[in-house]
Scaffold this active site. Sequence first.
Site, mmCIF file in Angstrom:
data_model
loop_
_atom_site.group_PDB
_atom_site.id
_atom_site.type_symbol
_atom_site.label_atom_id
_atom_site.label_comp_id
_atom_site.label_asym_id
_atom_site.label_seq_id
_atom_site.Cartn_x
_atom_site.Cartn_y
_atom_site.Cartn_z
ATOM 1 N N ASP A 183 -10.435 -3.962 10.590
ATOM 2 C CA ASP A 183 -9.265 -3.296 10.024
ATOM 3 C C ASP A 183 -9.753 -1.945 9.514
ATOM 4 O OD1 ASP A 183 -7.226 -2.330 8.340
ATOM 5 O OD2 ASP A 183 -6.525 -4.350 7.877
ATOM 6 N N LYS A 208 -0.274 3.780 6.416
ATOM 7 C CA LYS A 208 -1.115 4.364 5.373
ATOM 8 C C LYS A 208 -1.589 5.760 5.813
ATOM 9 C CE LYS A 208 -0.303 0.293 3.738
ATOM 10 N NZ LYS A 208 -1.209 -0.823 3.878
HETATM 11 C C1 LIG Z 1 -1.038 -2.216 4.352
HETATM 12 C C2 LIG Z 1 -2.137 -2.896 5.037
HETATM 13 C C3 LIG Z 1 -1.905 -3.829 6.047
HETATM 14 C C4 LIG Z 1 -0.495 -4.224 6.457
HETATM 15 O O1 LIG Z 1 0.188 -3.162 7.063
HETATM 16 P P1 LIG Z 1 1.794 -2.931 6.982
HETATM 17 O O2 LIG Z 1 1.963 -1.666 7.724
HETATM 18 O O3 LIG Z 1 2.157 -2.863 5.533
HETATM 19 O O4 LIG Z 1 2.429 -4.092 7.648
HETATM 20 C C5 LIG Z 1 -2.994 -4.396 6.677
HETATM 21 N N1 LIG Z 1 -4.257 -4.083 6.314
HETATM 22 C C6 LIG Z 1 -4.522 -3.186 5.339
HETATM 23 C C7 LIG Z 1 -5.923 -2.876 4.988
HETATM 24 C C8 LIG Z 1 -3.474 -2.561 4.671
HETATM 25 O O5 LIG Z 1 -3.737 -1.694 3.693
#
Ligand SMILES: *Cc1c(COP(=O)(O)O)cnc(C)c1O
Length: 404
Positions: A183, A208
């Site tokens: 991730d 983000k």
């Molecule tokens: C926000 C986030 C997610 C989930 O993403 P969404 O766009 O809110 O569905 C997954 N992993 C991390 C590290 C995040 O910050």
Amino acid sequence: MSTNEEQKPQFSKLQIESRLAQIGSIEEPVTGAVSFPIYNSTAFRHPKLGQSTGFDYARTKSPTRTVLEKAIAELESGDAGFACSSGMAALQTIFALFRQGDHLIVSLDLYGGTYRLLEKIMSRFGVTATYVDTNDLDALEASVQPGTKAVLIETPTNPLMMVTDIELVCTWAKKKGILTIVDNTLLTPFFQRPIELGADIIIHSATKYLGGHNDVLAGLIVTKGKELSEEMAFLHNSIGAVLGPQDSWLLMRGMKTLALRMERHQYNATKIATFLQEHPDVETVYYPALPSHPGHEIQNRQSSGNTGIFSFKMKDARTIEPILRHIKLIAFAESLGGVESLMTYPAVQTHADIPEEIRRKVGVDEKLLRYSVGIEHADDLIADLSRAIELAKQEIESGTPVLG
Ligand SMILES: *Cc1c(COP(=O)(O)O)cnc(C)c1O
């Protein structure tokens, strides 16, 4: 070859700043539009029986989304990209690779939504997970089961900013014949490219930093290797949690300025984290850019920079509530990675779905605040924060709320 083809610079030879700024701008052959158009069409005419323009139905492939998918695959040094309706949709699509009896090894200090998806949904399908410090090879080794198919790492983690040595985990996983999923939401390909270190799959909450403006919800997947890319294309189309053309465009619009934003996020976060580290009312600051951070060295080795979020613990838990009430420029809101500064209280917000026992084990307690530093002027942000801390202390001393 059309003129358009001839005019194309050799993308692979350009620096990442140039590739980001130029996303989609040389892809439109008809009008030469610099900003790639939004194709809303869900259906595409077939020239004749057995022929296709490459587009048939928008869930499978859609022109604006395709430009975005090519761009992220290229930026992450992968083979294929897939745009999804959110980061969670991207994770769900990836998890569909697994079946009953399969097991995943996952970073301990995990995003709350990913934990919820694994524990409350995937568990119903017989897919289980073990949460470990993914930087501890002995812990990784000890958690391997006969059905272990993948290791999922977040580095740095959120909110505690634990850093995992990506190359070390990938090498270990390859020997075991298991996939490495990273991730990469917090660092983006501008600062870190895990596929170059051996990872198989990248997932982004593009909501983000990639989107960057707190105005588009999106997820991205990048795969390495032909077989995995084909399987992911099948899952992406079959599940259908794809990103629409408007949001694909908005995301690309944001990504064009990623380099500038990440540099400013890093600059501001480093300045403010240093300020807080020296503040008498602050217990600890968790930020890998600080030389005191245990993951500092690994972070510097595998990434070219640092994210714009960090966490810190106040010495007195009673200051948290008034601090959140008194910050003005910094918004008390969930999410991260946008140009606007946001502060959240992980124990009761983003991490509420993680059982208290696990939360405490990793250190997400009632004294911890997470700060997603925006691109405002660092001095304004420091002034806002120190003012809020002062007012919070005054309230505690006097026993009555003070007006900010
Ligand atoms: C926000 C986030 C997610 C989930 O993403 P969404 O766009 O809110 O569905 C997954 N992993 C991390 C590290 C995040 O910050």
